[in-house]
Motif scaffolding. Sequence first.
Motif, PDB file in Angstrom:
ATOM      1  N   LYS A 368       6.586 -24.355  38.475  1.00 54.69           N
ATOM      2  CA  LYS A 368       6.632 -24.685  39.944  1.00 54.69           C
ATOM      3  C   LYS A 368       7.431 -23.689  40.827  1.00 54.69           C
ATOM      4  N   GLY A 369       8.178 -22.545  40.095  1.00 57.70           N
ATOM      5  CA  GLY A 369       8.839 -21.325  40.669  1.00 57.70           C
ATOM      6  C   GLY A 369       8.411 -20.546  41.080  1.00 57.70           C
ATOM      7  N   LEU A 370       7.234 -20.514  39.688  1.00 57.71           N
ATOM      8  CA  LEU A 370       6.532 -18.936  39.530  1.00 57.71           C
ATOM      9  C   LEU A 370       5.054 -18.862  39.871  1.00 57.71           C
ATOM     10  N   PHE A 371       4.625 -20.441  40.560  1.00 56.76           N
ATOM     11  CA  PHE A 371       3.891 -20.241  40.751  1.00 56.76           C
ATOM     12  C   PHE A 371       3.931 -20.488  42.285  1.00 56.76           C
ATOM     13  N   VAL A 372       4.878 -20.605  43.111  1.00 56.95           N
ATOM     14  CA  VAL A 372       5.258 -20.580  44.692  1.00 56.95           C
ATOM     15  C   VAL A 372       5.103 -19.374  44.400  1.00 56.95           C
ATOM     16  N   LYS A 373       6.011 -18.440  44.100  1.00 54.16           N
ATOM     17  CA  LYS A 373       5.438 -16.541  43.826  1.00 54.16           C
ATOM     18  C   LYS A 373       5.194 -15.753  44.070  1.00 54.16           C
ATOM     19  N   LYS A 374       4.313 -16.478  42.889  1.00 52.10           N
ATOM     20  CA  LYS A 374       3.095 -15.551  42.057  1.00 52.10           C
ATOM     21  C   LYS A 374       1.793 -16.149  42.721  1.00 52.10           C
ATOM     22  N   CYS A 375       1.734 -17.536  42.635  1.00 53.04           N
ATOM     23  CA  CYS A 375       0.158 -18.382  43.027  1.00 53.04           C
ATOM     24  C   CYS A 375      -0.144 -18.329  43.910  1.00 53.04           C
ATOM     25  N   SER A 376       0.640 -19.210  44.714  1.00 53.01           N
ATOM     26  CA  SER A 376       0.558 -19.827  46.126  1.00 53.01           C
ATOM     27  C   SER A 376       0.015 -19.724  46.951  1.00 53.01           C
ATOM     28  N   GLU A 377      -0.108 -18.124  46.894  1.00 49.15           N
ATOM     29  CA  GLU A 377      -0.159 -17.473  48.670  1.00 49.15           C
ATOM     30  C   GLU A 377      -2.165 -17.549  47.939  1.00 49.15           C
ATOM     31  N   CYS A 378      -2.814 -18.183  47.269  1.00 53.06           N
ATOM     32  CA  CYS A 378      -3.848 -17.889  46.997  1.00 53.06           C
ATOM     33  C   CYS A 378      -4.563 -19.681  46.781  1.00 53.06           C
ATOM     34  N   GLN A 510     -21.481 -11.091  57.308  1.00 56.28           N
ATOM     35  CA  GLN A 510     -22.473 -11.589  56.352  1.00 56.28           C
ATOM     36  C   GLN A 510     -22.412 -11.607  55.026  1.00 56.28           C
ATOM     37  N   ASP A 511     -23.309 -10.239  55.000  1.00 60.92           N
ATOM     38  CA  ASP A 511     -23.167  -9.478  54.106  1.00 60.92           C
ATOM     39  C   ASP A 511     -21.969  -9.298  53.138  1.00 60.92           C
ATOM     40  N   GLU A 512     -20.939  -9.052  53.625  1.00 58.87           N
ATOM     41  CA  GLU A 512     -19.817  -9.035  53.371  1.00 58.87           C
ATOM     42  C   GLU A 512     -18.722  -9.975  52.148  1.00 58.87           C
ATOM     43  N   ASN A 513     -19.593 -10.766  53.232  1.00 61.49           N
ATOM     44  CA  ASN A 513     -19.286 -12.364  52.380  1.00 61.49           C
ATOM     45  C   ASN A 513     -19.409 -12.601  51.701  1.00 61.49           C
ATOM     46  N   ILE A 514     -20.811 -12.240  51.536  1.00 55.34           N
ATOM     47  CA  ILE A 514     -21.148 -12.741  49.547  1.00 55.34           C
ATOM     48  C   ILE A 514     -20.887 -11.867  48.814  1.00 55.34           C
ATOM     49  N   LEU A 515     -19.729 -10.669  48.485  1.00 55.48           N
ATOM     50  CA  LEU A 515     -19.583  -9.346  47.725  1.00 55.48           C
ATOM     51  C   LEU A 515     -18.247  -9.975  47.800  1.00 55.48           C
ATOM     52  N   GLN A 516     -17.998 -11.777  47.771  1.00 57.87           N
ATOM     53  CA  GLN A 516     -16.694 -11.564  47.549  1.00 57.87           C
ATOM     54  C   GLN A 516     -16.086 -12.840  46.843  1.00 57.87           C
ATOM     55  N   TYR A 517     -15.294 -13.283  46.029  1.00 61.09           N
ATOM     56  CA  TYR A 517     -14.695 -14.344  45.650  1.00 61.09           C
ATOM     57  C   TYR A 517     -13.805 -15.038  45.453  1.00 61.09           C
ATOM     58  N   LYS A 518     -14.121 -16.152  45.312  1.00 60.75           N
ATOM     59  CA  LYS A 518     -13.017 -18.023  45.923  1.00 60.75           C
ATOM     60  C   LYS A 518     -12.302 -18.249  45.060  1.00 60.75           C
ATOM     61  N   SER A 519     -10.708 -18.124  45.737  1.00 57.39           N
ATOM     62  CA  SER A 519      -9.499 -18.616  45.336  1.00 57.39           C
ATOM     63  C   SER A 519      -9.741 -20.011  45.789  1.00 57.39           C
ATOM     64  N   ARG A 520      -9.073 -21.249  45.227  1.00 60.69           N
ATOM     65  CA  ARG A 520      -9.247 -23.120  45.575  1.00 60.69           C
ATOM     66  C   ARG A 520      -8.020 -23.118  44.616  1.00 60.69           C
ATOM     67  N   SER A 521      -7.518 -24.606  45.373  1.00 57.58           N
ATOM     68  CA  SER A 521      -6.660 -25.633  44.859  1.00 57.58           C
ATOM     69  C   SER A 521      -7.094 -25.919  43.518  1.00 57.58           C
ATOM     70  N   LEU A 522      -6.024 -26.059  42.265  1.00 56.26           N
ATOM     71  CA  LEU A 522      -5.960 -25.542  40.894  1.00 56.26           C
ATOM     72  C   LEU A 522      -5.727 -27.333  40.684  1.00 56.26           C
ATOM     73  N   ASN A 523      -5.691 -27.746  41.632  1.00 53.80           N
ATOM     74  CA  ASN A 523      -6.157 -29.259  41.263  1.00 53.80           C
ATOM     75  C   ASN A 523      -6.437 -29.886  40.064  1.00 53.80           C
ATOM     76  N   GLY A 524      -6.443 -30.683  38.796  1.00 52.20           N
ATOM     77  CA  GLY A 524      -7.673 -30.377  37.310  1.00 52.20           C
ATOM     78  C   GLY A 524      -7.495 -30.062  36.425  1.00 52.20           C
ATOM     79  N   ILE A 525      -6.766 -28.337  36.535  1.00 52.40           N
ATOM     80  CA  ILE A 525      -7.623 -26.654  36.200  1.00 52.40           C
ATOM     81  C   ILE A 525      -7.006 -27.506  34.843  1.00 52.40           C
ATOM     82  N   TRP A 526      -6.758 -28.282  34.115  1.00 48.25           N
ATOM     83  CA  TRP A 526      -6.496 -27.928  32.871  1.00 48.25           C
ATOM     84  C   TRP A 526      -7.701 -28.377  32.288  1.00 48.25           C
TER      85      TRP A 526
END
Length: 639
Positions: A368-378, A510-526
Amino acid sequence: MRLANFRQLLLSMFILALAALPALAKDSITCLGGLTCLDQGWTNAERNVWYRTTQGSRLLPLDWMMALELAGSEAKFMSDANMARLGYLPENASGANEQGLPVGFTVDQDRSSGADLMCDVFPKMCENGTMRRAWIGMNCSACHTSDIQIGDKKLRVEGAPTLADFQGLEEDLLASIKETSANAVKFDRFALAVLGADPNPEDRVSLQDELKEQIAWQQKLHDKNAAPVRYGHGRLDAQGHILNKVTLTTGEKLLATVLADAPASYPFVWNTSQQKKIQWNGIATNKARIPFFGLDTDLGALIRNVSEVIGVFGHIDTKDRKAWRGYNSSVRVKELIGLERQLASLQSPQWPTDLLGALDAAKVEAGKGLFVKKCSECHDHLNPQDTSTPMKERMDPITAQGTDIFLACNTFLHKSNAGKFAGQKTFGFVGERLLPEEFTRNMLVNTTVGTILGKSDELIEGMFTDVLATGRGAKDAREIGIDYLPGVKDLAKKKAAETCLSKRYPKDKQDENILQYKSRSLNGIWATAPFLHNGSVPTLHDLLLPSSMRLTARINEAAPVIAGETRPVEFYVGSRVFDPVKVGFATDKSAPGNKFLFSAIDKQTKEPIPGNYNSGHDYGNAKLSETDRQNLVEYLKSL
């Protein structure tokens, strides 16, 4: 401080610390005829609604489908063995499915004249009343339900990505109906099953004519969707298929500028209603809640689901009408709304400790400590029972994450002859008028808006304009001469990459929005392997390794030299046997169900395969110790 007060303070701190940790344990339950399930907030009745509700998808007449034999065999196409080979889940013994169809295969019937759709494509089927008979199709559960093999048990996970081979299903079905038409003995068996004993010659000729209509249509779909990249199990270029279906509704000559060669992993769909953006590239938005058929639904979700049905065997007529008047279609809008409302209550799956073992609390806390440091921004973490809190999500330009660009890029560049779409306003009532050669995403907007309007007169002008991405900016792309695909010799793919990656739009475009990828919550990612949007990484442990591939964005930038283990560039897919240590499915050839070899590198040319890059989502992975990776994986199991 008095000892009693100090003890009370320690106890309070301990309780608060426990509350801050993710939920570490949840046992499995028994459901639906003895299946082992997770408690995700649904009853058995709701599961059956999820599996069996028609969305208006029509693949073939039901009696045809049940009679159809595999090419080169007398075995039934819909046999349990063949459906299992293709990766679809068998009937769940709940009694809600009298035909014994796999999960997500549904029966749709409209006995009215409203079922007589696409009669320019299927004239004989319309004439004979076949369009008004029961048809078999698919709904969202076929692609968003999974079973996980744990020892001698199979664990059902609702909303998880399928491991099915949709490309194989379509190809094998076309081969089967072709052989049924061409082989007299096979046709005799088919006609006997469909028409009954002693059919008259006229009925046999008519049935053969209908078969030929279906063959011609499905061959068109096959030819348009054909691509050098094999999808295999658990992947589909859904956006490519949907856009190609839209082009075929025009009946005009197609522009072969973009292939359906960017297969994506099926996303997991719990917490979907809590997201602002939907689809990997955020092409639609969950917003503008409106009354519709006496129900409340999020317009963006409705648009997404209507687009899905259009792409997956829905019948739609666009030729003799305009979007503002509504297109006639087989799409079941009310049922789509009902399914979406039920989906909003689906909870994320929790690690089943009785089947997979207890989690190591110390490792979870360290991870969790590593996640907060490295991943929680996204990525944030929601309580598994939370189905209402708006989800934190982030849209990054396709250059930022370094992952394969072609899902977003292909959707952005896809163009078609507009045919009779030309001159219509994009949103039916409002928006730019469609050009004779048009970006297909704009034609999809028109088609989707028209399909919804065709089912109700309650929607008002202009309400779609802020929930679908449109635009024509690709024609202004600068050519800046950068090799974005090192090692790739396909000039067309290099040109496409250059066009997409050279976009420099203001943030409100809006064209720029198509050329993007989304990050989201990782609930249930396992429970959602393989990973990354294109399913190019088999396990969570592998995701925390660096990639040996590189999508460069600078002139003369060389691929990095990486010491130690890197992500695998090939692995087998299809097995449901679960690896609770690395967290993913078994990847060796000997594992049951592993029939497809995913490769990021072409074995013959030794070139990277556009669409299959396993790069990206690497934020200093090479600097992680093995202990760090194990701790992070343990934490991700707990989400």
